[in-house]
Design an enzyme around this catalytic site. Structure first.
Site, PDB file in Angstrom:
ATOM      1  CG  ASP A 187      -7.624   8.283 -22.677  1.00 35.82           C
ATOM      2  OD1 ASP A 187      -6.772   7.410 -22.443  1.00 35.82           O
ATOM      3  OD2 ASP A 187      -7.487   9.476 -22.367  1.00 35.82           O
TER       4      ASP A 187
ATOM      5  CE  LYS B  44      -0.753   7.883 -27.481  1.00 32.19           C
ATOM      6  NZ  LYS B  44      -1.778   7.410 -26.592  1.00 32.19           N
TER       7      LYS B  44
ATOM      8  CG  HIS C  52      -0.839  12.620 -25.014  1.00 27.38           C
ATOM      9  ND1 HIS C  52      -1.777  12.165 -24.113  1.00 27.38           N
ATOM     10  CD2 HIS C  52      -0.592  13.907 -24.671  1.00 27.38           C
ATOM     11  CE1 HIS C  52      -2.066  13.131 -23.253  1.00 27.38           C
ATOM     12  NE2 HIS C  52      -1.361  14.202 -23.567  1.00 27.38           N
TER      13      HIS C  52
ATOM     14  CG  HIS D 291      -6.641  11.560 -25.646  1.00 26.83           C
ATOM     15  ND1 HIS D 291      -5.780  12.485 -26.154  1.00 26.83           N
ATOM     16  CD2 HIS D 291      -5.890  10.747 -24.871  1.00 26.83           C
ATOM     17  CE1 HIS D 291      -4.550  12.239 -25.719  1.00 26.83           C
ATOM     18  NE2 HIS D 291      -4.595  11.172 -24.944  1.00 26.83           N
TER      19      HIS D 291
ATOM     20  CG  HIS E 224      -4.581   3.876 -20.858  1.00 25.48           C
ATOM     21  ND1 HIS E 224      -3.282   4.081 -21.265  1.00 25.48           N
ATOM     22  CD2 HIS E 224      -5.311   4.897 -21.368  1.00 25.48           C
ATOM     23  CE1 HIS E 224      -3.227   5.197 -21.980  1.00 25.48           C
ATOM     24  NE2 HIS E 224      -4.445   5.712 -22.059  1.00 25.48           N
TER      25      HIS E 224
HETATM   26  C1  NCD Z   1      -3.851   8.131 -19.454  1.00 24.38           C
HETATM   27  C2  NCD Z   1      -3.366   7.081 -18.438  1.00 24.38           C
HETATM   28  O1  NCD Z   1      -3.736   7.172 -17.263  1.00 24.38           O
HETATM   29  O2  NCD Z   1      -2.614   6.192 -18.832  1.00 24.38           O
HETATM   30  N1  NCD Z   1      -4.396   9.238 -18.716  1.00 24.38           N
HETATM   31  C3  NCD Z   1      -5.228  10.206 -19.190  1.00 24.38           C
HETATM   32  O3  NCD Z   1      -5.528  11.128 -18.443  1.00 24.38           O
HETATM   33  N2  NCD Z   1      -5.729  10.167 -20.405  1.00 24.38           N
HETATM   34  C4  NCD Z   1      -2.733   8.511 -20.360  1.00 24.38           C
HETATM   35  C5  NCD Z   1      -3.173   9.211 -21.627  1.00 24.38           C
HETATM   36  O4  NCD Z   1      -3.990   8.703 -22.388  1.00 24.38           O
HETATM   37  O5  NCD Z   1      -2.683  10.318 -21.910  1.00 24.38           O
HETATM   38 ZN    ZN Z   2      -4.899   7.267 -23.137  1.00 25.79          ZN
HETATM   39 ZN    ZN Z   3      -2.886  10.467 -23.970  1.00 30.89          ZN
END
Ligand code: NCD
Ligand code: ZN
Ligand code: ZN
Length: 344
Positions: free
Chosen positions: A244, A98, A135, A172, A18
């Site tokens: 992630d 996604k 996800h 993940h 992200h």
């Molecule tokens: C991610 C985010 O903050 O964008 N957060 C997380 O806990 N992994 C979103 C995601 O990957 O599900």
């Molecule tokens: Zn993520």
């Molecule tokens: Zn995610």
């Protein structure tokens, strides 16, 4: 045999990160510099749902001084048009789409409310061989939060893949069952994060409530962590690095209803290396970091070589974002491996 001091490998790629937008993008972009390619997740506000938005986002990532090649992803909604998704894939705007189940995670409000809503898109993606990133968690409030991944794989993804031959990444992965799922289903793969290799769910409650260990899917039991470590270090090409990395400002994590996400861009490669060393699998690190993911996405592994050196260092605890800060995974702790500066 003495431990190696230096390890050469192809430049790693990060197949799930992200990067955010605006000041946060500017603050975190330099910290992804260890990677050659970064799959930039589309859960912005508003999300990246069209090819034009994806091209604009790619320009903003470049303008933020990214040294890596950003690869874009289409955020699926109930209204996504299969033709748009296919056209953006054909012209190279994005490399995957996604599936965020609505309300499953950060900025998933516009996500998919039921698999039926995106069935035509998924069928088109299967036809053209376009990867789907998932996800994989159900949002049913009666399903225990620690079971949401298992239940999604079992009740939603398995039946779907039975009928629609998608190339699919379980993003993940956090459970032993997710590892088994990937092994049992053709065309599937999983990304594994550094923090899920490092922590089990005790990390959330270690001497008190730990908001910086909170991410989604939430960390699971020790047996799950061990299964992830075994999968990552196995050499199986269906498992590869996706950090992630998910930055949130400290005050957004440390509050009444704190955000989910762990920011690990500055330490991810070091953490992966340390895990592989501890598992006696340093010879398999390059596959996991630099080869398997590229192959899954139909791309050539990087020809660029980097060196990891075995040298203790202590990453800073936080990265500043304007007047605020983002906490760094393993920041302030001693790590053993680091990318050596170019050419060293
Ligand atoms: C991610 C985010 O903050 O964008 N957060 C997380 O806990 N992994 C979103 C995601 O990957 O599900
Ligand atoms: Zn993520
Ligand atoms: Zn995610």
């Amino acid at each position: 045999m003495s431990a190696p001091e230096r390890l050469e490998l192809r430049r790693p790629d990060d197949w799930h990160a992200h990067l955010r937008d605006g000041p946060m993008l500017a603050a975190v972009a330099p910290h992804h510099a260890g990677f050659g390619r970064v799959l930039a997740m589309p859960n912005l506000v508003p999300p990246v749902t069209t090819a034009a938005e994806a091209r604009g986002y790619r320009e903003r990532i470049r303008a933020a001084g990214a040294t890596f090649v950003p690869q874009l992803v289409c955020y699926l909604t109930d209204r996504t048009d299969p033709d748009d998704v296919a056209a953006g894939y054909a012209d190279g705007t994005w490399v995957a789409a996604k599936w965020y189940p609505a309300k499953a995670t950060t900025n998933s409000e516009h996500g998919v409310t039921s698999v039926e809503a995106i069935r035509p898109v998924l069928e088109r993606m299967a036809e053209i061989g376009m990867p789907l990133c998932v996800h994989g968690e159900v949002t049913d409030p009666t399903v225990d939060v620690f079971d949401r991944e298992r239940v999604f794989l079992d009740r939603v993804l398995a039946p779907l893949l039975h009928r629609v031959p998608l190339r699919c990444v379980v993003e993940h992965a956090t459970t032993r069952e997710a590892v088994g799922f990937v092994r049992a289903h053709e065309r599937t793969a999983a990304t594994i994060t550094p923090h899920h290799l490092w922590w089990n769910r005790n990390a959330l409650f270690d001497g008190g409530l730990r908001p910086h260990a909170y991410c989604l899917p939430v960390a699971k039991r020790e047996e799950d962590r061990l299964a992830l470590r075994a999968a990552a270090t196995s050499g199986d090409p269906r498992f590869f690095a996706g950090t992630d990395s998910a930055p949130h400002r400290v005050h957004d994590k440390e509050k009444d209803c704190g955000c989910a996400g762990v920011f690990n861009a500055p330490t991810a490669i070091a953490a992966y290396a340390q895990v592989f060393e501890d598992e006696g699998a340093l010879d398999r690190l390059e596959g996991f970091l630099s080869v398997h993911g590229a192959r899954f996405y139909g791309q050539a592994p990087s020809e660029e070589r980097v060196a990891l050196v075995r040298q203790d260092w202590t990453p800073s605890a936080t990265v500043p974002v304007g007047d605020a800060a983002v906490r760094v995974f393993l920041g302030g702790e001693r790590l053993r491996w680091n990318l050596s500066p170019a050419g060293a």
